[in-house]
Design a protein around this motif. Structure first.
Motif, PDB file in Angstrom:
ATOM      1  N   TYR A  15       0.855  -1.174   0.000  1.00  0.00           N
ATOM      2  CA  TYR A  15       0.000   0.000   0.000  1.00  0.00           C
ATOM      3  C   TYR A  15       0.896   1.230   0.000  1.00  0.00           C
ATOM      4  CZ  TYR A  15      -3.749  -3.228   1.385  1.00  0.00           C
ATOM      5  OH  TYR A  15      -4.639  -4.247   1.422  1.00  0.00           O
ATOM      6  N   ARG A  16       0.611   2.098  -0.960  1.00  0.00           N
ATOM      7  CA  ARG A  16       1.368   3.350  -0.994  1.00  0.00           C
ATOM      8  C   ARG A  16       0.397   4.456  -0.564  1.00  0.00           C
ATOM      9  NH1 ARG A  16       4.735   4.136  -6.274  1.00  0.00           N
ATOM     10  NH2 ARG A  16       5.753   2.283  -5.413  1.00  0.00           N
TER      11      ARG A  16
ATOM     12  N   SER B  17      -6.056  18.734   2.574  1.00  0.00           N
ATOM     13  CA  SER B  17      -5.002  17.908   1.986  1.00  0.00           C
ATOM     14  C   SER B  17      -5.602  16.822   1.105  1.00  0.00           C
ATOM     15  CB  SER B  17      -4.154  17.286   3.111  1.00  0.00           C
ATOM     16  OG  SER B  17      -4.947  16.397   3.861  1.00  0.00           O
ATOM     17  N   GLN B  18      -4.751  16.255   0.294  1.00  0.00           N
ATOM     18  CA  GLN B  18      -5.174  15.190  -0.604  1.00  0.00           C
ATOM     19  C   GLN B  18      -4.571  13.887  -0.096  1.00  0.00           C
ATOM     20  OE1 GLN B  18      -7.160  15.273  -3.227  1.00  0.00           O
ATOM     21  NE2 GLN B  18      -6.761  13.259  -4.100  1.00  0.00           N
ATOM     22  N   LEU B  19      -5.425  12.928   0.220  1.00  0.00           N
ATOM     23  CA  LEU B  19      -4.941  11.627   0.691  1.00  0.00           C
ATOM     24  C   LEU B  19      -5.197  10.613  -0.415  1.00  0.00           C
ATOM     25  CD1 LEU B  19      -3.837   9.866   3.056  1.00  0.00           C
ATOM     26  CD2 LEU B  19      -6.228   9.495   3.736  1.00  0.00           C
ATOM     27  N   GLU B  20      -4.170   9.908  -0.765  1.00  0.00           N
ATOM     28  CA  GLU B  20      -4.311   8.930  -1.841  1.00  0.00           C
ATOM     29  C   GLU B  20      -3.658   7.626  -1.422  1.00  0.00           C
ATOM     30  OE1 GLU B  20      -3.735  11.437  -5.870  1.00  0.00           O
ATOM     31  OE2 GLU B  20      -2.384  11.930  -4.212  1.00  0.00           O
ATOM     32  N   ILE B  21      -4.283   6.536  -1.844  1.00  0.00           N
ATOM     33  CA  ILE B  21      -3.713   5.217  -1.547  1.00  0.00           C
ATOM     34  C   ILE B  21      -3.776   4.384  -2.818  1.00  0.00           C
ATOM     35  CG2 ILE B  21      -3.917   3.110  -0.182  1.00  0.00           C
ATOM     36  CD1 ILE B  21      -5.127   4.732   2.072  1.00  0.00           C
ATOM     37  N   TRP B  22      -2.669   3.821  -3.094  1.00  0.00           N
ATOM     38  CA  TRP B  22      -2.628   2.855  -4.197  1.00  0.00           C
ATOM     39  C   TRP B  22      -2.255   1.523  -3.584  1.00  0.00           C
ATOM     40  CZ3 TRP B  22      -0.535   7.685  -4.289  1.00  0.00           C
ATOM     41  CH2 TRP B  22      -0.970   8.568  -5.269  1.00  0.00           C
ATOM     42  N   ALA B  23      -2.747   0.509  -4.186  1.00  0.00           N
ATOM     43  CA  ALA B  23      -2.367  -0.819  -3.694  1.00  0.00           C
ATOM     44  C   ALA B  23      -1.860  -1.631  -4.867  1.00  0.00           C
ATOM     45  CB  ALA B  23      -3.570  -1.487  -3.051  1.00  0.00           C
ATOM     46  N   GLN B  24      -0.841  -2.365  -4.612  1.00  0.00           N
ATOM     47  CA  GLN B  24      -0.321  -3.238  -5.665  1.00  0.00           C
ATOM     48  C   GLN B  24      -0.545  -4.670  -5.212  1.00  0.00           C
ATOM     49  OE1 GLN B  24       3.794  -2.730  -6.727  1.00  0.00           O
ATOM     50  NE2 GLN B  24       3.513  -3.909  -8.594  1.00  0.00           N
ATOM     51  N   ILE B  25      -1.310  -5.381  -6.007  1.00  0.00           N
ATOM     52  CA  ILE B  25      -1.574  -6.786  -5.716  1.00  0.00           C
ATOM     53  C   ILE B  25      -1.018  -7.556  -6.905  1.00  0.00           C
ATOM     54  CG2 ILE B  25      -3.332  -8.496  -5.142  1.00  0.00           C
ATOM     55  CD1 ILE B  25      -5.184  -5.874  -4.663  1.00  0.00           C
ATOM     56  N   GLY B  26       0.071  -8.220  -6.657  1.00  0.00           N
ATOM     57  CA  GLY B  26       0.750  -8.877  -7.774  1.00  0.00           C
ATOM     58  C   GLY B  26       1.212  -7.827  -8.753  1.00  0.00           C
ATOM     59  N   LYS B  27       0.748  -7.907  -9.984  1.00  0.00           N
ATOM     60  CA  LYS B  27       1.161  -6.925 -10.997  1.00  0.00           C
ATOM     61  C   LYS B  27       0.140  -5.794 -11.126  1.00  0.00           C
ATOM     62  CE  LYS B  27       3.861 -10.117 -13.814  1.00  0.00           C
ATOM     63  NZ  LYS B  27       3.950 -10.825 -15.102  1.00  0.00           N
ATOM     64  N   ASN B  28      -1.007  -6.003 -10.456  1.00  0.00           N
ATOM     65  CA  ASN B  28      -2.063  -4.999 -10.605  1.00  0.00           C
ATOM     66  C   ASN B  28      -1.915  -3.880  -9.586  1.00  0.00           C
ATOM     67  OD1 ASN B  28      -3.353  -6.542 -12.638  1.00  0.00           O
ATOM     68  ND2 ASN B  28      -4.239  -7.831 -11.033  1.00  0.00           N
ATOM     69  N   VAL B  29      -2.240  -2.680 -10.051  1.00  0.00           N
ATOM     70  CA  VAL B  29      -2.217  -1.524  -9.162  1.00  0.00           C
ATOM     71  C   VAL B  29      -3.638  -0.968  -9.060  1.00  0.00           C
ATOM     72  CG1 VAL B  29      -1.325   0.811  -8.813  1.00  0.00           C
ATOM     73  CG2 VAL B  29       0.147  -0.973  -9.747  1.00  0.00           C
ATOM     74  N   GLY B  30      -4.076  -0.789  -7.811  1.00  0.00           N
ATOM     75  CA  GLY B  30      -5.431  -0.247  -7.610  1.00  0.00           C
ATOM     76  C   GLY B  30      -5.369   1.069  -6.891  1.00  0.00           C
ATOM     77  N   TYR B  31      -6.330   1.891  -7.163  1.00  0.00           N
ATOM     78  CA  TYR B  31      -6.415   3.205  -6.518  1.00  0.00           C
ATOM     79  C   TYR B  31      -7.707   3.229  -5.712  1.00  0.00           C
ATOM     80  CZ  TYR B  31      -6.849   8.270  -6.016  1.00  0.00           C
ATOM     81  OH  TYR B  31      -6.996   9.552  -5.515  1.00  0.00           O
ATOM     82  N   PHE B  32      -7.580   3.595  -4.471  1.00  0.00           N
ATOM     83  CA  PHE B  32      -8.761   3.571  -3.604  1.00  0.00           C
ATOM     84  C   PHE B  32      -9.439   4.937  -3.564  1.00  0.00           C
ATOM     85  CE2 PHE B  32      -6.097   0.115  -2.076  1.00  0.00           C
ATOM     86  CZ  PHE B  32      -6.995  -0.929  -2.024  1.00  0.00           C
ATOM     87  N   ARG B  33     -10.706   4.877  -3.774  1.00  0.00           N
ATOM     88  CA  ARG B  33     -11.456   6.134  -3.789  1.00  0.00           C
ATOM     89  C   ARG B  33     -11.733   6.617  -2.370  1.00  0.00           C
ATOM     90  NH1 ARG B  33     -15.896   5.788  -8.645  1.00  0.00           N
ATOM     91  NH2 ARG B  33     -14.360   5.668 -10.321  1.00  0.00           N
ATOM     92  N   ASP B  34     -11.766   5.640  -1.421  1.00  0.00           N
ATOM     93  CA  ASP B  34     -12.007   6.049  -0.029  1.00  0.00           C
ATOM     94  C   ASP B  34     -10.788   5.658   0.797  1.00  0.00           C
ATOM     95  OD1 ASP B  34     -13.009   6.759   2.402  1.00  0.00           O
ATOM     96  OD2 ASP B  34     -14.632   5.275   2.451  1.00  0.00           O
ATOM     97  N   PRO B  35      -9.769   6.464   0.705  1.00  0.00           N
ATOM     98  CA  PRO B  35      -8.512   6.107   1.375  1.00  0.00           C
ATOM     99  C   PRO B  35      -8.630   6.007   2.886  1.00  0.00           C
ATOM    100  CG  PRO B  35      -8.425   8.346   0.522  1.00  0.00           C
ATOM    101  CD  PRO B  35      -9.668   7.750  -0.009  1.00  0.00           C
ATOM    102  N   SER B  36      -9.513   6.852   3.482  1.00  0.00           N
ATOM    103  CA  SER B  36      -9.641   6.840   4.950  1.00  0.00           C
ATOM    104  C   SER B  36     -10.076   5.468   5.438  1.00  0.00           C
ATOM    105  CB  SER B  36     -10.663   7.892   5.395  1.00  0.00           C
ATOM    106  OG  SER B  36     -10.226   9.162   5.002  1.00  0.00           O
ATOM    107  N   ARG B  37     -10.937   4.826   4.651  1.00  0.00           N
ATOM    108  CA  ARG B  37     -11.426   3.500   5.043  1.00  0.00           C
ATOM    109  C   ARG B  37     -10.263   2.498   5.105  1.00  0.00           C
ATOM    110  NH1 ARG B  37     -13.405  -1.068   2.792  1.00  0.00           N
ATOM    111  NH2 ARG B  37     -12.896  -0.406   0.681  1.00  0.00           N
ATOM    112  N   ILE B  38      -9.349   2.612   4.148  1.00  0.00           N
ATOM    113  CA  ILE B  38      -8.206   1.688   4.118  1.00  0.00           C
ATOM    114  C   ILE B  38      -7.303   1.944   5.313  1.00  0.00           C
ATOM    115  CG2 ILE B  38      -6.228   0.888   2.730  1.00  0.00           C
ATOM    116  CD1 ILE B  38      -9.016   0.251   1.545  1.00  0.00           C
ATOM    117  N   ILE B  39      -7.159   3.227   5.646  1.00  0.00           N
ATOM    118  CA  ILE B  39      -6.336   3.592   6.799  1.00  0.00           C
ATOM    119  C   ILE B  39      -6.930   2.974   8.069  1.00  0.00           C
ATOM    120  CG2 ILE B  39      -5.596   5.531   8.279  1.00  0.00           C
ATOM    121  CD1 ILE B  39      -4.029   5.495   5.680  1.00  0.00           C
TER     122      ILE B  39
END
Lengths: 146, 661
Positions: B97-98, B125-147
């Motif tokens: 998770y980035r 501020s702008q909070l962004e989270i990307w996740a890399q699962i294997g070769k795939n990269v996902g971008y989360f629209r609700d980053p706070s939830r992931i946090i």
């Protein structure tokens, strides 16, 4: 002898009941005792049965005033005829009516026989009477034509 | 979970800094050494700012200063925009998770700093989270939830903490703090939310159930009464309908019977007409007979006395012809003159003389009938009339006879007709017809009455049925209410049960967690400590008050030194970390700051054991990271850094470099 018209017509005392009985007959229904009296009188005259009244019915039969002019004229003519055409009898009114009473007295039995007896044999009295009268009138007519 | 790196741009004293935190199963420690104010705590702040947008450990030196690096700010032109960025990459299970937080800063023409609300967070501020699962990269629209899922904010303080503040656990309200710590670390917040939610639901259900007050009994009783009434009315109605049907049947039968009988009405009418005619004819006959009787009685004397009449008439007539009637003078008149003695001419005739003799002669010659001459004249006329009557008798009598015969004929014909009609009527059972007709009329009247009563009764039944339908609807509503109430009660019961269970689970978890934390804390404290014989027990009681018992069983918490308290806190933190099961890395700022020199060696040796399997980033001072400590930790340390801090007029810049450079 002149006399006044009597007030009452008398009959034999014993005949009053017969008058009453005849008054109940059909022929005299609705009529008065004077009609029976007149009928008895003419029958008595016709058959010349003139009988004096022995005992007058005290109450009389009817008032002379009940008689009409025709009946009175008939009584007078019978008196004149009985007195052989003497008109002077008409001056004696008592006699005139007395003659009438005497004929009625004599004719009442005839009337009785005619109504009560003959009727039983032949039929209704008016029929018989009618026949007689017609016969009489025919005779009169024949005599008149002669 | 591990922190792979932290990358900071213009964050506080870090202008552009990336720090890698590579660890392995054996070397799970990263040590960052820095002097006082060099930037250790802001590293901790960088992490919390990145994750939660908060800087809870900010030191007094940086309070009130802009978050942007002062050198960078100084370099910014007026009206220019720059950014503050912190990026952290986490490894969790097979994912990476980035997490990146960016804040846009504007330097106004006046040189003022303004934070631009360009981001997706409340602070702009702008909070962004990307996740890399294997070769795939996902971008989360609700980053706070992931946090919240990865490192819940509520419990970050048990992973990212200031070692110097650990001591606070054992000060006033320690019990509450420990309870809160255990509560949060146990992830009981969710359960608490469940409990709160259930309480709310229960309150709502109870409120709704109070509004639902079924009145079923009353409606059912009313329905029973109405149904009984309807049954009675229906019985009445059936009886009436039966009577009506019977009546109609009977009427039909009568009608059929009457139909088969010839129509007697015209016959009866004819009969009546003939009857009336008969009566009229009879009256007429009687009238004529009476009239004939009268006529006969009137005429009979005249006919029988014909001889007397004609004879008298003749005599009078002759007298008239002879001039005797009327006489010239009446005898009685002469007698009166003589009686008076005076003639009508005035001559005295009272005495014997010629005049008197003349009168007497006249008297002699005068007939008696002269006195009744008027009467005779009248009699003559009357006799004439009678003779005329007699002459007309035959015609009149025959006329009577004819009239009588005609009437009699008419009467006979009428009688014959009557006889004929009566003959026909006799064939008909008139009495029976009359009886039947009467019966028919009676039935008709009865049926009319019954029909009216039926109408009324039916009306009553309809009305009652409507009432019942209404009651049924009411009942349905009430039953639904009851069902609803039952359902609500069931739900309330269920809620209560859930609440009980949730509370029980909560208490059990709390209890279990408390026991586990107590056990782990005791174990670690006693193992970490150096006075193993002095302290025998660490207890967390039901009120979550922590106590340390000495060898005599006496409470020793109050006698613990600051270092001992720090160790106890570390033991506690270590314990709750283990108990929580969270895979979060541990970042401890100044872990040994309050521990005396001698115990630090012990702590350093034991620390890897405390946080076995966890990535631990120690932000230590030079003093803390003594050669003894370093040597004892060395086996577990993967990488060592040191912060180089430069402060100039244009601002301060910290740089993290490998330790010893």
């Amino acid at each position: 002898m002149e006399s006044k018209e009597p007030d009452i017509i008398y009959c034999q005392k014993s005949d009053k009941n017969l008058y009453d009985a005849l008054a109940d007959e059909d022929i005299f229904k609705g009529l008065d005792l004077k009609h029976i009296f007149i009928m008895a009188m003419v029958l008595g005259f016709r058959e010349n049965k003139r009988e004096k009244i022995q005992q007058k019915e005290p109450g009389g039969l009817f008032r002379v005033s009940y008689l009409n002019d025709t009946e009175k004229a008939l009584i007078k003519s019978i008196a004149v005829s009985t007195e052989n055409g003497n008109l002077e009898v008409l001056l004696d009114k008592k006699k005139v009516y007395s003659i009438a009473e005497e004929y009625a007295n004599g004719g009442l039995r005839l009337l009785k026989n005619l109504i009560l007896i003959d009727t039983e044999k032949i039929g209704s009295f008016n029929k018989i009477l009618g026949g007689y009268l017609l016969e009489e009138v025919n005779k009169i007519s024949k005599n008149e034509s002669r | 979970m591990k922190i792979d790196y932290i990358k900071m741009k213009n964050y506080r004293q870090y202008r552009n800094q990336k720090i890698d935190f590579p660890v392995s199963s054996e070397k799970q420690f990263i040590v960052v050494v820095g002097g006082m104010g060099a930037g250790k705590t802001n590293l901790l702040n960088a992490l919390t700012w990145c994750f939660y947008g908060k800087e809870p450990h900010i030191g007094t030196r940086y309070q009130g200063l802009p978050i942007i690096n002062t050198s960078a700010l100084d370099e910014m032109k007026k009206g220019a925009i720059d950014t503050v960025e912190v990026e952290v990459q986490l490894s969790h299970e097979d994912r990476k998770y980035r997490i990146k937080r960016t804040l846009y800063i504007l330097k106004s023409p006046e040189g003022e700093i303004k934070v631009l609300s360009r981001g997706n967070q409340k602070d702009g501020s702008q909070l962004e989270i990307w996740a890399q699962i294997g070769k795939n990269v996902g971008y989360f629209r609700d980053p706070s939830r992931i946090i919240r899922k990865l490192i819940p904010e509520d419990i970050y303080q048990y992973f990212l903490f200031d070692g110097e503040r650990l001591n606070d656990y054992f000060r006033a309200e320690a019990g509450e703090k420990i309870k809160e710590a255990i509560f949060k670390i146990s992830q009981l917040e969710l359960l608490d939310r469940v409990i709160n939610h259930l309480e709310e639901v229960k309150r709502d259900l109870v409120r709704r159930s109070k509004k639902t007050t079924p009145d079923i009994q009353r409606i059912v009783e009313q329905m029973e009464i109405e149904k009984k009434s309807i049954e009675e009315k229906k019985k009445e109605l059936n009886q009436l309908l039966k009577h009506q049907k019977e009546g109609q049947q009977r009427m039909k039968e009568i009608h059929e019977k009457l139909r088969t009988i010839p129509d007697i009405k015209p016959l009866a009418e004819e009969r009546e007409k003939r009857g009336k005619k008969k009566e009229e004819l009879l009256n007429k006959l009687d009238e004529i007979k009476e009239s004939l009787n009268k006529y006969l009685v009137e005429m009979a004397p005249q006919i029988f006395g014909w001889r007397a009449i004609t004879q008298t008439w003749d005599i009078i007539d002759k007298a008239k012809e002879a001039g005797e009637i009327p006489p010239d003078i009446k005898k009685n008149f002469l007698k009166k003159l003589l009686d008076k003695g005076c003639c009508i001419c005035g001559t005295d005739i009272s005495r014997e003389g010629r005049a008197r003799r003349n009168v007497l002669n006249l008297l002699e010659e005068c007939n008696e009938i002269t006195n009744i001459s008027d009467e005779l004249i009248r009699l003559h006329i009357q006799l004439s009339n009678m003779m005329e009557n007699v002459k007309k008798f035959s015609e009149k009598y025959i006329g009577y006879e004819k009239e009588l015969n005609e009437l009699k004929k008419e009467f006979r014909e009428n009688d014959e007709k009557i006889e004929e009609i009566e003959g026909e009527l006799k064939k008909i059972d008139l009495e029976n017809i009359g009886r039947l007709e009467k019966e028919y009329e009676e039935y008709q009247l009865e049926i009319n009455k019954i029909s009216q009563t039926i109408g009324l009764t039916q009306g009553q039944i309809d009305s009652m049925e409507n009432k019942i339908r209404q009651l049924e609807e009411d009942l349905e509503k009430e039953l639904a209410n009851e069902k609803k109430l039952k359902s609500l009660n069931d739900q309330v019961t269920f809620c209560k049960a859930c609440l009980d269970i949730a509370s029980k689970i909560k208490n059990e978890i709390m209890e279990e967690t408390r026991n586990a934390v107590e056990e782990k804390t005791e174990k670690q404290f006693l193992e970490l400590g150096w006075k193993t014989k002095t302290y025998t027990d660490v207890k967390i009681d039901n009120n979550y008050n922590i106590s340390v018992k000495d060898q005599f069983g006496l409470e020793a918490l109050g006698t613990l030194s600051a270092g001992e308290r720090q160790l106890l806190a570390l033991s506690f933190i270590g314990a709750i970390n283990k108990v929580s099961g969270f895979e979060a890395p541990i970042v401890i700022d100044t872990p040994l700051g309050r521990v005396a020199e001698e115990p630090t060696k012990n702590v350093a040796e034991k620390l890897p054991m405390y946080f076995k399997g966890k990535q631990v980033i120690l932000l230590v001072t030079d003093k803390e990271y003594s050669p003894e400590v370093r040597s004892r930790l060395s086996k577990a340390v993967s990488r060592e850094y040191q912060i180089k801090f430069k402060e100039s007029e244009r601002g301060s810049i910290a740089e993290v470099v490998p330790y010893g450079e």
